[in-house]
Write a protein that holds these residues in place. Structure first.
Motif, PDB file in Angstrom:
ATOM      1  N   LEU A  39       0.812  -1.220   0.000  1.00 15.03           N
ATOM      2  CA  LEU A  39       0.000   0.000   0.000  1.00 15.03           C
ATOM      3  C   LEU A  39       0.847   1.272   0.000  1.00 15.03           C
ATOM      4  CD1 LEU A  39      -2.840  -0.932   2.541  1.00 15.03           C
ATOM      5  CD2 LEU A  39      -2.910  -1.018   0.042  1.00 15.03           C
ATOM      6  N   ASP A  40       2.140   1.139  -0.160  1.00 12.78           N
ATOM      7  CA  ASP A  40       3.029   2.301  -0.159  1.00 12.78           C
ATOM      8  C   ASP A  40       3.245   2.760  -1.596  1.00 12.78           C
ATOM      9  OD1 ASP A  40       4.817   4.277   0.303  1.00 12.78           O
ATOM     10  OD2 ASP A  40       6.251   3.070   1.436  1.00 12.78           O
ATOM     11  N   THR A  74      -1.765   0.746  -9.848  1.00 13.15           N
ATOM     12  CA  THR A  74      -3.087   1.363 -10.016  1.00 13.15           C
ATOM     13  C   THR A  74      -3.030   2.879  -9.969  1.00 13.15           C
ATOM     14  OG1 THR A  74      -4.032  -0.564  -8.882  1.00 13.15           O
ATOM     15  CG2 THR A  74      -5.457   1.364  -9.148  1.00 13.15           C
ATOM     16  N   ILE A  75      -2.216   3.420  -9.076  1.00  6.73           N
ATOM     17  CA  ILE A  75      -2.190   4.866  -8.835  1.00  6.73           C
ATOM     18  C   ILE A  75      -0.762   5.379  -8.996  1.00  6.73           C
ATOM     19  CG2 ILE A  75      -2.658   6.695  -7.160  1.00  6.73           C
ATOM     20  CD1 ILE A  75      -4.671   4.738  -5.855  1.00  6.73           C
ATOM     21  N   SER A 100       0.979  14.007   1.405  1.00  7.28           N
ATOM     22  CA  SER A 100      -0.459  14.053   1.126  1.00  7.28           C
ATOM     23  C   SER A 100      -0.821  13.145  -0.040  1.00  7.28           C
ATOM     24  CB  SER A 100      -0.891  15.487   0.822  1.00  7.28           C
ATOM     25  OG  SER A 100      -0.655  16.331   1.921  1.00  7.28           O
ATOM     26  N   ALA A 101       0.062  13.054  -1.031  1.00 11.48           N
ATOM     27  CA  ALA A 101      -0.206  12.206  -2.192  1.00 11.48           C
ATOM     28  C   ALA A 101      -0.250  10.732  -1.803  1.00 11.48           C
ATOM     29  CB  ALA A 101       0.858  12.441  -3.263  1.00 11.48           C
ATOM     30  N   ILE A 102       0.639  10.316  -0.903  1.00  8.20           N
ATOM     31  CA  ILE A 102       0.656   8.916  -0.466  1.00  8.20           C
ATOM     32  C   ILE A 102      -0.627   8.574   0.284  1.00  8.20           C
ATOM     33  CG2 ILE A 102       1.799   7.293   1.096  1.00  8.20           C
ATOM     34  CD1 ILE A 102       4.448   8.658   0.342  1.00  8.20           C
ATOM     35  N   ILE A 103      -1.074   9.494   1.164  1.00  8.95           N
ATOM     36  CA  ILE A 103      -2.317   9.265   1.906  1.00  8.95           C
ATOM     37  C   ILE A 103      -3.515   9.271   0.963  1.00  8.95           C
ATOM     38  CG2 ILE A 103      -3.829  10.194   3.707  1.00  8.95           C
ATOM     39  CD1 ILE A 103      -1.307  11.328   5.042  1.00  8.95           C
ATOM     40  N   THR A 104      -3.513  10.207  -0.010  1.00  7.05           N
ATOM     41  CA  THR A 104      -4.602  10.267  -0.995  1.00  7.05           C
ATOM     42  C   THR A 104      -4.644   9.002  -1.839  1.00  7.05           C
ATOM     43  OG1 THR A 104      -4.358  12.679  -1.092  1.00  7.05           O
ATOM     44  CG2 THR A 104      -5.564  11.626  -2.877  1.00  7.05           C
ATOM     45  N   VAL A 124      -3.852   5.967  -0.914  1.00  5.69           N
ATOM     46  CA  VAL A 124      -4.502   4.917  -0.122  1.00  5.69           C
ATOM     47  C   VAL A 124      -6.011   5.153  -0.058  1.00  5.69           C
ATOM     48  CG1 VAL A 124      -4.605   3.791   2.131  1.00  5.69           C
ATOM     49  CG2 VAL A 124      -2.411   4.544   1.227  1.00  5.69           C
ATOM     50  N   ASN A 125      -6.421   6.433   0.088  1.00  5.93           N
ATOM     51  CA  ASN A 125      -7.848   6.752   0.118  1.00  5.93           C
ATOM     52  C   ASN A 125      -8.538   6.360  -1.179  1.00  5.93           C
ATOM     53  OD1 ASN A 125      -7.514   7.818   2.675  1.00  5.93           O
ATOM     54  ND2 ASN A 125      -7.354   9.934   1.970  1.00  5.93           N
TER      55      ASN A 125
END
Length: 263
Positions: free
Chosen positions: A55-56, A73-74, A89-93, A95-96
């Motif tokens: 997930l990283d 995927t992202i 913020s991009a890493i957290i986004t 995962v969201n």
């Protein structure tokens, strides 16, 4: 008015499932990826069928080949450029965004292609905010707990946590995640290859030194540490377990798997 500590769920939801879910959490640099690779190699050696999820989205390279990789995927670079946000913020986004399809991932794991699975290992980003304040971490843990026996591994870098206050802050993070997710946690004191200190002896010695320093003048941090120790020893000791580990030298790897099979 006194407020009681809320009860904590001490075991997994579905005891019928033979699959163990291992969610690896820790601050940046605590050794999560190397730890996941160590247990991956051990599972390969023991011929344990396992499924690895990364997930990283910000990691450049990983030493193992995950079954599902968020980077496929992202694209974190597109998030930074298009939405004008920073890398954290991009890493957290990322995962969201990823959890919007997490139910489909669960269906893939349950499909006929992955029968007889024994372990699901989830490698998480160092941005611990995913599990502290973001709803995405809460959803991930609870979706997995709904179907499988789940445990959270919280890695603590003992080289950085040689400072007692840094150690306390790490353990406060751990307590916060435990109360939020209501899941049993195993604390892994990582990078202990050259250390022979027993953790509780170390904690007791440091606490006595701290109490001596604050004997004459009460401080905010001293009250905070006393509150933490009260939470751990009175309310949470049955839910938090610990083990020393060295991901690099694979120290205490057998003991870790013995404990994992006993829960």
């Amino acid at each position: 008015k006194k407020y009681s500590i809320p009860p904590i769920m001490t075991s997994s939801i579905n005891s019928k499932s033979p699959i163990n879910v291992i969610i690896v959490i820790g601050l940046a640099g605590s050794g999560k990826t190397v730890f996941v690779n160590s247990i991956h190699e051990k599972m390969m050696y023991n011929k344990n069928k396992h499924f690895i999820i990364n997930l990283d989205a910000g990691v450049k390279s990983i030493p193992y080949l995950p079954n599902v990789d968020i980077r496929d995927t992202i694209d974190i670079t597109d998030l930074i450029i298009n939405h004008k946000i920073g890398p954290n913020s991009a890493i957290i986004t990322a995962v969201n965004l990823f959890i919007t399809k997490f139910n489909e991932l669960i269906e893939i794991i349950k499909s006929k292609y992955y029968r007889n699975l024994e372990f699901i290992v989830v490698d998480t980003p160092g941005q611990i905010e995913v599990f502290l304040w973001s709803i995405s971490g809460f959803i991930i843990v609870n979706l997995l707990k709904y179907s499988y026996k789940t445990i959270i591994l919280f890695l603590v870098d003992m080289k950085k946590a040689s400072n007692f206050l840094l150690l306390i802050s790490n353990l406060l993070y751990c307590l916060s995640i435990m109360f939020k997710t209501k899941t049993k946690i195993l604390i892994i004191f990582n990078k202990t290859a050259n250390k022979s200190k027993h953790f509780w002896n170390y904690l007791a010695n440091q606490q006595s030194i701290l109490n001596y320093e604050h004997l004459s003048s009460k401080t905010y941090i001293g009250d905070l540490i006393n509150l933490f120790l009260d939470l751990v020893f009175r309310h949470s000791l049955g839910n938090i377990f610990y083990n020393d580990f060295s991901s690099f030298k694979k120290k205490c790897l057998n003991e870790f798997f013995i404990y994992l099979c006993s829960i």
